[in-house]
Design an enzyme around this catalytic site. Structure first.
Site, mmCIF file in Angstrom:
data_model
loop_
_atom_site.group_PDB
_atom_site.id
_atom_site.type_symbol
_atom_site.label_atom_id
_atom_site.label_comp_id
_atom_site.label_asym_id
_atom_site.label_seq_id
_atom_site.Cartn_x
_atom_site.Cartn_y
_atom_site.Cartn_z
ATOM 1 N N SER A 146 0.776 -1.233 -0.102
ATOM 2 C CA SER A 146 -0.108 0.098 0.011
ATOM 3 C C SER A 146 0.830 1.295 -0.090
ATOM 4 O O SER A 146 2.189 1.325 0.465
ATOM 5 C CB SER A 146 -0.864 0.013 1.175
ATOM 6 O OG SER A 146 -1.571 1.310 1.369
ATOM 7 N N TYR A 159 -2.592 -0.560 10.446
ATOM 8 C CA TYR A 159 -2.069 -1.091 8.944
ATOM 9 C C TYR A 159 -1.034 -0.544 8.483
ATOM 10 O O TYR A 159 -0.346 -1.132 7.632
ATOM 11 C CB TYR A 159 -3.631 -0.323 8.185
ATOM 12 C CG TYR A 159 -3.509 -0.682 6.771
ATOM 13 C CD1 TYR A 159 -4.202 -1.751 6.317
ATOM 14 C CD2 TYR A 159 -3.262 0.232 5.793
ATOM 15 C CE1 TYR A 159 -4.219 -2.290 5.153
ATOM 16 C CE2 TYR A 159 -3.596 -0.110 4.547
ATOM 17 C CZ TYR A 159 -3.945 -1.234 3.949
ATOM 18 O OH TYR A 159 -4.244 -1.576 2.718
HETATM 19 N N1 LIG Z 1 -8.623 -0.989 -1.680
HETATM 20 C C1 LIG Z 1 -7.381 -0.202 -1.678
HETATM 21 O O1 LIG Z 1 -7.768 0.900 -1.575
HETATM 22 C C2 LIG Z 1 -6.208 -0.812 -1.315
HETATM 23 C C3 LIG Z 1 -5.158 0.192 -1.205
HETATM 24 C C4 LIG Z 1 -4.036 -0.217 -0.865
HETATM 25 C C5 LIG Z 1 -3.601 -1.440 -0.552
HETATM 26 N N2 LIG Z 1 -4.497 -2.458 -0.549
HETATM 27 C C6 LIG Z 1 -4.554 -3.835 -0.131
HETATM 28 O O2 LIG Z 1 -4.688 -4.619 -1.427
HETATM 29 C C7 LIG Z 1 -5.066 -5.640 -0.914
HETATM 30 C C8 LIG Z 1 -6.381 -6.357 -1.427
HETATM 31 O O3 LIG Z 1 -7.339 -5.183 -0.916
HETATM 32 P P1 LIG Z 1 -8.744 -5.362 -1.666
HETATM 33 O O4 LIG Z 1 -9.370 -3.808 -1.526
HETATM 34 O O5 LIG Z 1 -8.842 -6.142 -2.963
HETATM 35 O O6 LIG Z 1 -9.528 -6.325 -0.533
HETATM 36 P P2 LIG Z 1 -11.019 -6.906 -0.810
HETATM 37 O O7 LIG Z 1 -11.667 -6.424 -1.928
HETATM 38 O O8 LIG Z 1 -11.579 -6.797 0.828
HETATM 39 O O9 LIG Z 1 -10.459 -8.340 -0.873
HETATM 40 C C9 LIG Z 1 -9.785 -9.011 0.060
HETATM 41 C C10 LIG Z 1 -9.704 -10.631 -0.377
HETATM 42 O O10 LIG Z 1 -8.559 -11.259 0.857
HETATM 43 C C11 LIG Z 1 -9.522 -12.368 1.003
HETATM 44 N N3 LIG Z 1 -9.107 -12.735 2.292
HETATM 45 C C12 LIG Z 1 -9.343 -11.930 3.456
HETATM 46 N N4 LIG Z 1 -8.847 -12.603 4.547
HETATM 47 C C13 LIG Z 1 -8.201 -13.718 4.122
HETATM 48 C C14 LIG Z 1 -7.739 -14.979 4.866
HETATM 49 N N5 LIG Z 1 -7.615 -14.793 6.147
HETATM 50 N N6 LIG Z 1 -6.966 -15.971 4.218
HETATM 51 C C15 LIG Z 1 -7.298 -15.877 2.837
HETATM 52 N N7 LIG Z 1 -7.857 -14.873 2.043
HETATM 53 C C16 LIG Z 1 -8.391 -13.794 2.795
HETATM 54 C C17 LIG Z 1 -10.978 -11.980 0.716
HETATM 55 O O11 LIG Z 1 -11.622 -13.244 0.489
HETATM 56 P P3 LIG Z 1 -12.267 -14.037 1.782
HETATM 57 O O12 LIG Z 1 -12.944 -12.819 2.880
HETATM 58 O O13 LIG Z 1 -13.317 -15.031 1.150
HETATM 59 O O14 LIG Z 1 -11.173 -15.055 2.189
HETATM 60 C C18 LIG Z 1 -10.884 -11.341 -0.413
HETATM 61 O O15 LIG Z 1 -10.790 -12.052 -1.721
HETATM 62 C C19 LIG Z 1 -4.811 -5.836 0.504
HETATM 63 O O16 LIG Z 1 -3.665 -6.225 1.256
HETATM 64 C C20 LIG Z 1 -4.996 -4.540 1.057
HETATM 65 O O17 LIG Z 1 -4.258 -4.051 2.146
HETATM 66 C C21 LIG Z 1 -5.924 -2.061 -0.901
#
Ligand SMILES: NC(=O)c1ccc[n+]([C@@H]2O[C@H](COP(=O)([O-])OP(=O)(O)OC[C@H]3O[C@@H](n4cnc5c(N)ncnc54)[C@H](OP(=O)(O)O)[C@@H]3O)[C@@H](O)[C@H]2O)c1
Length: 254
Positions: A146, A159
């Site tokens: 991030s 975070y």
């Molecule tokens: N969205 C943003 O603005 C943003 C910005 C910077 C960085 N990020 C990073 O990008 C990554 C993805 O974020 P996102 O926004 O795409 O999140 P998201 O839409 O909430 O998706 C999270 C994914 O992780 C899986 N997951 C959660 N807990 C898990 C576990 N214990 N074991 C295995 N799978 C698990 C979820 O599926 P299940 O719940 O079914 O397991 C889901 O597929 C994260 O690391 C986040 O910190 C996001």
């Protein structure tokens, strides 16, 4: 005739990739990007229903993918999956956030965030690299970190700690694994529209903060990440390791 340099290949034909968090948001985008480039993509997450829907949608586009239910906090299950397969590419997008003022963070929230974002990421990387070394194959490991791995953010002490930790971990692992041609990098997005950020965007004060900080004047989309993951997964980035690709719309420029 002048011998012109040849552009390295972005093709992933013949490669097998693991994408964690592939059922939603950025991970789902990464799965599509790698599959479109020719990789067979093993899509992992806990919730089987959304995972199967993602894999079915990939299949309907003629792309090669399968679903594997995995809780990444279960390190034994992670090690088993890695050992049973032969991954060339690992993209770790599973992650979570529990935003709160630092003085209100509970130990349970701390453990949940650090557990998935850093502990699980650490061992996934180690198991993947060990398997690549055992098989004598090169590989690319990519963590979705991030911009908060480079700066601080309001209500984001835990975070930020997890993502800054990830950045340091990747640099140290890159030093250890370079000689075996195992590359490890992070992608550092700004705020991207996904289920993870939905509640942040509902808060007008936070939305104004975000829109003010992103110099390009818009919140990110999953599509903004897809080119970067393809680059880091492919031979186009063959000399890139231990670094971080910021896709932050200029957030960290000042
Ligand atoms: N969205 C943003 O603005 C943003 C910005 C910077 C960085 N990020 C990073 O990008 C990554 C993805 O974020 P996102 O926004 O795409 O999140 P998201 O839409 O909430 O998706 C999270 C994914 O992780 C899986 N997951 C959660 N807990 C898990 C576990 N214990 N074991 C295995 N799978 C698990 C979820 O599926 P299940 O719940 O079914 O397991 C889901 O597929 C994260 O690391 C986040 O910190 C996001």
């Amino acid at each position: 005739m002048t011998q012109l340099p040849r552009i390295p290949s972005f093709s992933l034909a013949g490669k097998t990739a693991l994408v964690t968090g592939a059922s939603s948001g950025i991970g789902q985008g990464c799965a599509v990007a790698l599959a479109e480039a020719g990789a067979h993509v093993v899509c992992a997450a806990r919730g089987v229903e959304k995972l199967n829907e993602t894999v079915a949608a990939l299949g309907a586009k003629g792309l090669s993918a399968e679903a594997v239910s995995l809780d990444q906090n279960d390190l034994e299950a992670v090690e088993d999956l890695i050992g049973a397969r032969s991954f060339d590419i690992v993209v770790n997008s599973a992650g979570l956030a529990r935003h709160a003022p630092a003085i209100e963070t509970t130990p349970a929230d701390y453990d949940a965030v650090m557990g998935l974002n850093l502990r699980a990421a650490y061992f996934l990387s180690a198991y993947a690299a060990k398997a690549m070394m055992t098989k004598g194959k090169a590989g690319s490991i990519i963590h979705i970190s991030s911009q908060m791995g480079h700066v601080g953010g309001v209500d984001r002490a835990v975070y930020c700690a997890s993502k800054h930790g990830l950045e340091g971990m990747v640099k140290a692992m890159a030093i250890e694994w370079g000689k075996q041609s195992i590359r490890i990098n992070t992608i550092c997005p700004t705020f991207i529209k996904t289920p993870l950020t939905a509640s942040t965007f509902e808060n007008p004060e936070r939305r104004a903060w975000i829109e003010d900080k992103i110099k390009l004047g818009r919140i990110g989309e999953v599509e903004d990440i897809m080119g970067a993951v393809l680059y880091l997964a492919s031979d186009a980035s063959a000399l890139v390791t231990g670094t971080s690709m910021l896709i932050d719309g200029g957030w960290t420029a000042d």
